[in-house]
Design an enzyme around this catalytic site. Structure first.
Site, short mmCIF file in Angstrom:
data_model
loop_
_atom_site.label_atom_id
_atom_site.label_comp_id
_atom_site.label_asym_id
_atom_site.label_seq_id
_atom_site.Cartn_x
_atom_site.Cartn_y
_atom_site.Cartn_z
N ASP A 34 -3.05 6.66 -7.04
CA ASP A 34 -2.07 5.79 -6.89
C ASP A 34 -1.14 5.52 -8.24
O ASP A 34 -1.48 4.73 -8.99
CB ASP A 34 -2.61 4.32 -6.56
CG ASP A 34 -2.93 4.06 -5.03
OD1 ASP A 34 -2.21 4.73 -4.25
OD2 ASP A 34 -3.92 3.80 -4.67
N ASP A 179 -2.36 3.58 4.44
CA ASP A 179 -2.93 2.94 3.21
C ASP A 179 -2.67 1.52 2.92
O ASP A 179 -1.35 0.97 2.92
CB ASP A 179 -1.83 3.89 2.12
CG ASP A 179 -2.44 3.48 0.61
OD1 ASP A 179 -3.28 3.02 0.34
OD2 ASP A 179 -1.58 4.25 -0.35
C1 DX5 Z 1 -1.36 0.24 -2.76
C2 DX5 Z 1 -1.97 1.63 -3.05
C3 DX5 Z 1 -3.17 1.78 -2.12
C4 DX5 Z 1 -4.21 0.63 -2.44
C5 DX5 Z 1 -5.60 0.60 -1.65
O1 DX5 Z 1 -0.07 0.33 -3.39
O2 DX5 Z 1 -1.09 2.53 -2.44
O3 DX5 Z 1 -3.65 2.93 -2.13
O4 DX5 Z 1 -4.61 0.39 -3.75
O5 DX5 Z 1 -6.31 -0.24 -1.92
P1 DX5 Z 1 -6.92 -1.26 -0.84
O6 DX5 Z 1 -7.80 -0.35 -0.06
O7 DX5 Z 1 -7.72 -2.08 -1.62
O8 DX5 Z 1 -5.77 -1.84 -0.02
ZN ZN Z 2 -1.77 4.60 -2.03
#
Ligand code: DX5
Ligand code: ZN
Length: 218
Positions: A34, A179
């Site tokens: 990310d 996501d």
């Molecule tokens: C949010 C990110 C995600 C997120 C996923 O902006 O793109 O990839 O961090 O984390 P969880 O599964 O905790 O929502």
């Molecule tokens: Zn992400």
């Protein structure tokens, strides 16, 4: 079978290498990176994600799934090309016009990387339909991009259904990834709606049994 892309956003630096190793052993299909620039979203993870991606490249052959939440898309694509990621996803909302979108799709593909676009929860599927034949994947954000540990926004699942219906009708093989807020409960709706890949961060990283967490999601 549903593929799992583990978001390493919340991995702590002290035990990062061991965590990546454990995730591979536990059966993650991808490492989801990310990249946030402090402009497209508030947080800035550019430095740490680049470091993590480099560590992963040294210890694993698993594919990298790069999610760019940035305004300077070209600059970030160029940064990750040498790491030979499998997928690079950029945001529809970070682009000024269709020409710019086409330019990135082409550029990513020319570098033998699979191009993908992501849309935020409030962005309509209609907006990206014309790009689908050129894309490997569409990433539907199920939370507002920017941080991990948020709750899935149920309306986004309707978008997955709508997209799946459209892809089937048009005979397109574009993958659907979701996501944000994915856990063993929410993944069910997403699966029924037709996703191919689920990104999960908190629901894997916060447990002490990655293997169990991943198999439950699958
Ligand atoms: C949010 C990110 C995600 C997120 C996923 O902006 O793109 O990839 O961090 O984390 P969880 O599964 O905790 O929502
Ligand atoms: Zn992400």
């Amino acid at each position: 079978m549903l593929e799992i892309s583990t978001s390493i956003l919340s991995v702590e630096k002290e035990n990062a290498t061991k965590t990546f190793y454990d995730l591979e052993v536990a059966g993650t299909d991808y490492f989801h990176i990310d990249v946030m620039d402090g402009k497209f979203v508030e947080n800035n993870t550019e430095k740490i994600m680049y470091e993590y991606a480099n560590i992963i490249k040294q210890i694993s052959n698993l594919p990298l799934d790069i999610h760019l939440m940035v305004e300077d898309i070209k600059e970030n694509i160029d940064r990750y090309i040498p790491l030979r990621p499998s997928i690079i996803t950029f945001h529809y909302e970070a682009c000024r016009n269709d020409e710019e979108i086409m330019k990135y799709i082409k550029y990513i593909r020319e570098n033998n990387i699979k191009p993908a676009i992501s849309i935020k929860p409030k962005t309509d599927i209609e907006k990206i339909k014309k790009f689908l034949p050129m894309l490997h994947m569409l990433l539907i954000m199920t939370v507002e991009p920017g941080k991990s540990g948020q709750k899935l926004i149920p309306e986004t699942i309707e978008k997955v259904k709508e997209l799946k219906k459209y892809l089937d009708k048009e005979n397109l093989e574009t993958y659907i990834e979701v996501d944000g807020g994915i856990n063993k409960d929410t993944v069910k709706m997403a699966k029924e709606a037709g996703i191919d890949i689920a990104v999960a961060g908190t629901s894997i990283i916060s447990t002490n049994d990655f293997k169990q967490a991943i198999s439950e999601l699958r």
